[in-house]
Scaffold this motif. Structure first.
Motif, short mmCIF file in Angstrom:
data_model
loop_
_atom_site.label_atom_id
_atom_site.label_comp_id
_atom_site.label_asym_id
_atom_site.label_seq_id
_atom_site.Cartn_x
_atom_site.Cartn_y
_atom_site.Cartn_z
N LYS A 256 -19.23 70.61 49.14
CA LYS A 256 -18.11 71.42 48.68
C LYS A 256 -17.45 70.77 47.46
O LYS A 256 -17.20 71.45 46.46
CB LYS A 256 -17.10 71.58 49.82
CG LYS A 256 -16.01 72.55 49.58
CD LYS A 256 -15.16 72.68 50.83
CE LYS A 256 -13.94 73.53 50.60
NZ LYS A 256 -13.08 73.58 51.78
N GLU A 257 -17.20 69.46 47.54
CA GLU A 257 -16.60 68.73 46.41
C GLU A 257 -17.53 68.76 45.20
O GLU A 257 -17.08 68.96 44.06
CB GLU A 257 -16.32 67.28 46.80
CG GLU A 257 -15.19 67.12 47.79
CD GLU A 257 -15.05 65.69 48.31
OE1 GLU A 257 -15.68 64.77 47.73
OE2 GLU A 257 -14.30 65.50 49.29
N ARG A 258 -18.82 68.57 45.44
CA ARG A 258 -19.79 68.60 44.34
C ARG A 258 -19.80 69.97 43.66
O ARG A 258 -19.79 70.07 42.43
CB ARG A 258 -21.19 68.27 44.86
CG ARG A 258 -22.24 68.23 43.76
CD ARG A 258 -23.60 68.61 44.21
NE ARG A 258 -23.61 69.95 44.79
CZ ARG A 258 -24.60 70.43 45.50
NH1 ARG A 258 -25.66 69.71 45.71
NH2 ARG A 258 -24.55 71.66 45.99
N ASP A 259 -19.80 71.02 44.46
CA ASP A 259 -19.81 72.37 43.90
C ASP A 259 -18.56 72.65 43.08
O ASP A 259 -18.63 73.26 42.01
CB ASP A 259 -19.96 73.41 45.02
CG ASP A 259 -21.34 73.40 45.66
OD1 ASP A 259 -22.26 72.77 45.08
OD2 ASP A 259 -21.50 74.01 46.73
N LEU B 238 -16.99 71.48 35.60
CA LEU B 238 -17.76 70.99 34.44
C LEU B 238 -18.42 72.14 33.67
O LEU B 238 -18.50 72.10 32.44
CB LEU B 238 -18.79 69.96 34.88
CG LEU B 238 -18.22 68.62 35.37
CD1 LEU B 238 -19.32 67.75 35.95
CD2 LEU B 238 -17.50 67.90 34.23
N GLU B 239 -18.89 73.15 34.41
CA GLU B 239 -19.49 74.31 33.74
C GLU B 239 -18.45 75.06 32.91
O GLU B 239 -18.74 75.48 31.78
CB GLU B 239 -20.12 75.24 34.77
CG GLU B 239 -21.42 74.71 35.34
CD GLU B 239 -21.96 75.56 36.49
OE1 GLU B 239 -21.27 76.48 36.97
OE2 GLU B 239 -23.09 75.26 36.93
N ASP B 240 -17.22 75.19 33.43
CA ASP B 240 -16.15 75.83 32.67
C ASP B 240 -15.82 75.03 31.41
O ASP B 240 -15.66 75.59 30.32
CB ASP B 240 -14.89 75.98 33.53
CG ASP B 240 -15.04 77.02 34.63
OD1 ASP B 240 -15.95 77.88 34.53
OD2 ASP B 240 -14.24 76.97 35.60
N ARG C 104 -16.15 76.09 27.40
CA ARG C 104 -15.06 75.95 26.42
C ARG C 104 -15.51 75.11 25.22
O ARG C 104 -15.24 75.46 24.07
CB ARG C 104 -13.83 75.32 27.06
CG ARG C 104 -13.08 76.25 28.01
CD ARG C 104 -11.72 75.68 28.40
NE ARG C 104 -11.76 74.31 28.90
CZ ARG C 104 -11.91 73.97 30.19
NH1 ARG C 104 -12.04 74.90 31.11
NH2 ARG C 104 -11.93 72.69 30.54
N GLU C 105 -16.22 74.00 25.49
CA GLU C 105 -16.69 73.13 24.42
C GLU C 105 -17.72 73.84 23.53
O GLU C 105 -17.73 73.66 22.32
CB GLU C 105 -17.26 71.83 24.98
CG GLU C 105 -16.23 70.93 25.64
CD GLU C 105 -15.15 70.44 24.69
OE1 GLU C 105 -15.46 70.17 23.50
OE2 GLU C 105 -14.00 70.34 25.12
#
Length: 139
Positions: A91-94, A100-102, A106-107
């Protein structure tokens, strides 16, 4: 398989060797089948009449079953705790991956805007250089 019927009143000396063998095998099969039935009946009777020899063997069996139950319960508890721990890790990893994907999106958008701005500035510089170079040659 060919079956030969042998008359009941024919003596063994009047039968062919084949007829004698067929008769012998049939008799043997019958006796083996009867022996199996008797053995099975004896086993069934033995199973029905066999009782625990004493209450101590029953309490020993109970103790073994209880120990096995406690071991299984302990194992189940450990597996359940491991499962819960691993589930929380996933759950934490997801959640972290989603964050990180968000950030990556943005980057990438920021990089795209900067490249567009760089391309725009390069066009302006090229236009000024052409205008300045063309103005110098006309004078």
């Amino acid at each position: 398989e060919e079956e030969t019927t042998v008359p009941a009143l024919v003596s063994s000396s009047e039968r062919s060797p084949r007829e004698s063998m067929v008769g012998f095998l049939r008799g043997r099969r019958r006796s083996q089948t009867e022996e199996k039935r008797k053995t099975e009946a004896t086993r069934t009777t033995t199973k029905r009449t066999t009782k625990p020899s004493s209450s101590s063997s029953l309490s020993e069996k109970y103790a073994r079953v209880l120990e096995k139950y406690r071991t299984l319960k302990s194992t189940f508890r450990r597996l359940s705790e491991d499962y819960d721990y691993n589930f929380e890790l996933f759950k934490e990893r997801d959640e972290e991956l989603e964050s990180l994907e968000d950030r990556l999106k943005r980057e990438k958008a920021k990089t795209k805007r900067m490249r567009e701005r760089i391309a725009e500035l390069e066009r302006e510089v090229a236009l000024r250089t052409t205008t300045t170079a063309g103005g110098n040659s006309v004078r």
